[in-house]
Enzyme design. Structure first.
Site, mmCIF file in Angstrom:
data_model
loop_
_atom_site.group_PDB
_atom_site.id
_atom_site.type_symbol
_atom_site.label_atom_id
_atom_site.label_comp_id
_atom_site.label_asym_id
_atom_site.label_seq_id
_atom_site.Cartn_x
_atom_site.Cartn_y
_atom_site.Cartn_z
ATOM 1 N N TYR A 33 17.011 2.978 36.011
ATOM 2 C CA TYR A 33 17.877 3.385 34.907
ATOM 3 C C TYR A 33 19.272 2.816 35.078
ATOM 4 O O TYR A 33 19.618 2.290 36.142
ATOM 5 C CB TYR A 33 17.929 4.922 34.803
ATOM 6 C CG TYR A 33 18.801 5.618 35.841
ATOM 7 C CD1 TYR A 33 18.401 5.707 37.171
ATOM 8 C CD2 TYR A 33 20.029 6.179 35.486
ATOM 9 C CE1 TYR A 33 19.199 6.342 38.110
ATOM 10 C CE2 TYR A 33 20.827 6.825 36.421
ATOM 11 C CZ TYR A 33 20.408 6.908 37.740
ATOM 12 O OH TYR A 33 21.204 7.530 38.670
ATOM 13 N N ARG A 52 22.754 -5.508 37.312
ATOM 14 C CA ARG A 52 22.156 -4.603 38.303
ATOM 15 C C ARG A 52 20.755 -4.170 37.864
ATOM 16 O O ARG A 52 19.839 -4.057 38.688
ATOM 17 C CB ARG A 52 23.043 -3.380 38.535
ATOM 18 C CG ARG A 52 22.490 -2.474 39.648
ATOM 19 C CD ARG A 52 23.435 -1.361 40.018
ATOM 20 N NE ARG A 52 23.662 -0.463 38.896
ATOM 21 C CZ ARG A 52 24.587 0.490 38.887
ATOM 22 N NH1 ARG A 52 25.371 0.671 39.938
ATOM 23 N NH2 ARG A 52 24.747 1.262 37.829
ATOM 24 N N ARG A 101 -3.899 8.336 36.246
ATOM 25 C CA ARG A 101 -2.999 8.402 37.398
ATOM 26 C C ARG A 101 -3.619 7.628 38.541
ATOM 27 O O ARG A 101 -4.726 7.945 38.979
ATOM 28 C CB ARG A 101 -2.763 9.854 37.818
ATOM 29 C CG ARG A 101 -1.866 10.001 39.043
ATOM 30 C CD ARG A 101 -1.599 11.473 39.361
ATOM 31 N NE ARG A 101 -0.722 11.609 40.518
ATOM 32 C CZ ARG A 101 -1.143 11.683 41.784
ATOM 33 N NH1 ARG A 101 -2.434 11.641 42.063
ATOM 34 N NH2 ARG A 101 -0.279 11.825 42.779
ATOM 35 N N LYS A 150 18.373 1.245 41.614
ATOM 36 C CA LYS A 150 18.770 2.438 40.841
ATOM 37 C C LYS A 150 17.538 3.092 40.216
ATOM 38 O O LYS A 150 17.258 2.923 39.026
ATOM 39 C CB LYS A 150 19.807 2.061 39.776
ATOM 40 C CG LYS A 150 20.577 3.258 39.235
ATOM 41 C CD LYS A 150 21.824 2.817 38.525
ATOM 42 C CE LYS A 150 22.514 3.934 37.771
ATOM 43 N NZ LYS A 150 23.050 4.988 38.625
ATOM 44 N N GLU A 182 27.395 7.914 50.403
ATOM 45 C CA GLU A 182 28.024 7.954 49.071
ATOM 46 C C GLU A 182 27.939 9.380 48.553
ATOM 47 O O GLU A 182 27.458 10.278 49.236
ATOM 48 C CB GLU A 182 27.321 6.976 48.128
ATOM 49 C CG GLU A 182 25.836 7.228 47.983
ATOM 50 C CD GLU A 182 25.089 6.130 47.224
ATOM 51 O OE1 GLU A 182 25.701 5.466 46.369
ATOM 52 O OE2 GLU A 182 23.883 5.961 47.488
ATOM 53 N N LEU A 206 24.097 2.749 46.537
ATOM 54 C CA LEU A 206 24.010 2.038 45.261
ATOM 55 C C LEU A 206 25.251 1.153 45.123
ATOM 56 O O LEU A 206 26.364 1.581 45.439
ATOM 57 C CB LEU A 206 23.964 3.038 44.099
ATOM 58 C CG LEU A 206 23.746 2.351 42.751
ATOM 59 C CD1 LEU A 206 22.303 1.877 42.609
ATOM 60 C CD2 LEU A 206 24.102 3.268 41.602
HETATM 61 N N1 PDD Z 1 25.323 7.455 38.953
HETATM 62 N N2 PDD Z 1 25.954 6.051 43.803
HETATM 63 C C1 PDD Z 1 24.988 6.778 43.227
HETATM 64 C C2 PDD Z 1 23.974 7.438 44.082
HETATM 65 C C3 PDD Z 1 24.948 6.908 41.815
HETATM 66 O O1 PDD Z 1 23.968 7.622 41.240
HETATM 67 C C4 PDD Z 1 25.949 6.282 41.029
HETATM 68 C C5 PDD Z 1 25.952 6.356 39.530
HETATM 69 C C6 PDD Z 1 26.953 5.542 41.691
HETATM 70 C C7 PDD Z 1 28.045 4.827 40.932
HETATM 71 O O2 PDD Z 1 27.548 3.704 40.259
HETATM 72 P P1 PDD Z 1 28.237 3.192 38.917
HETATM 73 O O3 PDD Z 1 29.678 2.965 39.253
HETATM 74 O O4 PDD Z 1 27.535 1.938 38.630
HETATM 75 O O5 PDD Z 1 28.062 4.255 37.872
HETATM 76 C C8 PDD Z 1 26.913 5.442 43.069
HETATM 77 C C9 PDD Z 1 25.194 7.526 37.510
HETATM 78 C C10 PDD Z 1 26.504 7.575 36.805
HETATM 79 C C11 PDD Z 1 24.272 8.685 37.157
HETATM 80 O O6 PDD Z 1 23.259 8.823 37.824
HETATM 81 O O7 PDD Z 1 24.545 9.413 36.196
#
Ligand code: PDD
Length: 286
Positions: A33, A52, A101, A150, A182, A206
């Site tokens: 996503y 990405r 499945r 992601k 993170e 990420l």
């Molecule tokens: N999350 N690290 C993780 C684990 C994340 O899920 C996200 C983003 C980031 C930051 O990435 P970016 O700057 O590209 O948004 C870092 C999104 C916003 C979410 O899951 O809603």
């Protein structure tokens, strides 16, 4: 009011949008996503998110059902149809459904990926959270080893967020082998003696699109940056801290595991970077 959402080629009222119960996103979290923010009705850093996304798909041997140009058009169409000025577009691609499945991936020739998008209206600029700053707790990072992809496997980040809420905090930072990886849904930073410290890129985190932009703006503003892992003890002793994400931009952090940072208010580096980020992204949004 009902939103218009997008599912596999169709724009539909949200109540009418469906995917199969056999969809591998539902059964195996077999999907990726992106969350792209919207400022002034325009998309922030779509090119970064698209790049990405392509990388995530390649790593999982999946193909996008539409070109990145078509995906941009769908994003824009949804923003327009829903009249969103500020908020996000959520986009998900899963490996689809072959009507059963099976752990084995279905043949991509016969099983097409599912593509779902929807908008979320949300104030992103003038938020109380950004004015107050977030209180963070640390929790162990027990996620899988490919956090650079992601994927929609977000159960543990969601649990970690609930641990934070139960502890009276706003969010959690994840710690592996003594070092912060993170945040639950953001990248993590501390500031010490004017230097910004954030974990270096690897499969442990990420590769945030907001992170790339914010570090570029920080460099342009002559700020010092060190990309390396840091501990929770360092975070507790930091002058300030912050997180970055598409859904919250630059978010100041005011306490870590109960230790107040600085004077307990959002710090000057976080406030400045937030201002620069919003101003620059407003200019560059498409
Ligand atoms: N999350 N690290 C993780 C684990 C994340 O899920 C996200 C983003 C980031 C930051 O990435 P970016 O700057 O590209 O948004 C870092 C999104 C916003 C979410 O899951 O809603």
């Amino acid at each position: 009011m009902s939103r218009t959402v997008y599912v596999n080629g169709n724009y539909l009222p949200e109540e009418e949008a469906t995917v199969s119960i056999f969809d591998r996103g539902f059964l195996f979290a077999d999907g990726v996503y992106e969350v792209t923010s919207i400022l002034d009705g325009k998309l922030v850093d779509f090119a970064g998110h698209a790049a990405r996304l392509e990388r995530s798909l390649t790593e999982l041997d999946m193909q996008s059902p539409v070109s990145m140009e078509a995906l941009l058009d769908i994003h824009r169409e949804l923003v327009a149809r829903n009249g969103i000025e500020q908020g996000m577009v959520y986009m998900q691609i899963t490996r689809g459904s072959d009507g059963d499945r099976d752990f084995v991936f279905p043949d991509p020739e016969t099983t097409k990926p599912s593509l779902v998008l929807f908008t979320q209206a949300k104030e992103l600029v003038d938020t109380e959270a950004a004015q107050k700053g977030n209180r963070i707790i640390s929790v162990e990072d027990i996620r899988w080893g490919r956090r650079d992809i992601k994927t929609v496997q977000l159960l543990y980040p969601s649990m970690a967020k609930m641990m934070a809420r139960k502890a009276g905090a706003d969010d959690a930072w994840l710690v592996q082998d003594g070092f912060v990886t993170e945040g639950t849904s953001n990248n993590a930073y501390i500031v010490k003696d004017g230097k910004i410290i954030t974990r270096n890129l690897s499969s442990d985190i990420l590769h945030g699109i907001t992170r790339t932009a914010v570090l570029k703006f920080a460099r342009e503003a002559q700020m010092k940056i060190e990309e390396r892992p840091f501990t929770i003890d360092e975070a507790k002793a930091a002058d300030e801290a912050f997180t970055t994400s598409a859904s919250a931009f630059v978010m100041p952090v005011v306490s870590v595991d109960g230790a107040t940072l600085g004077d307990g208010a959002p710090g000057p580096v976080a406030r400045r970077l937030r201002e620069i980020y919003i101003a620059e992204m407003r200019k560059a949004a498409i």
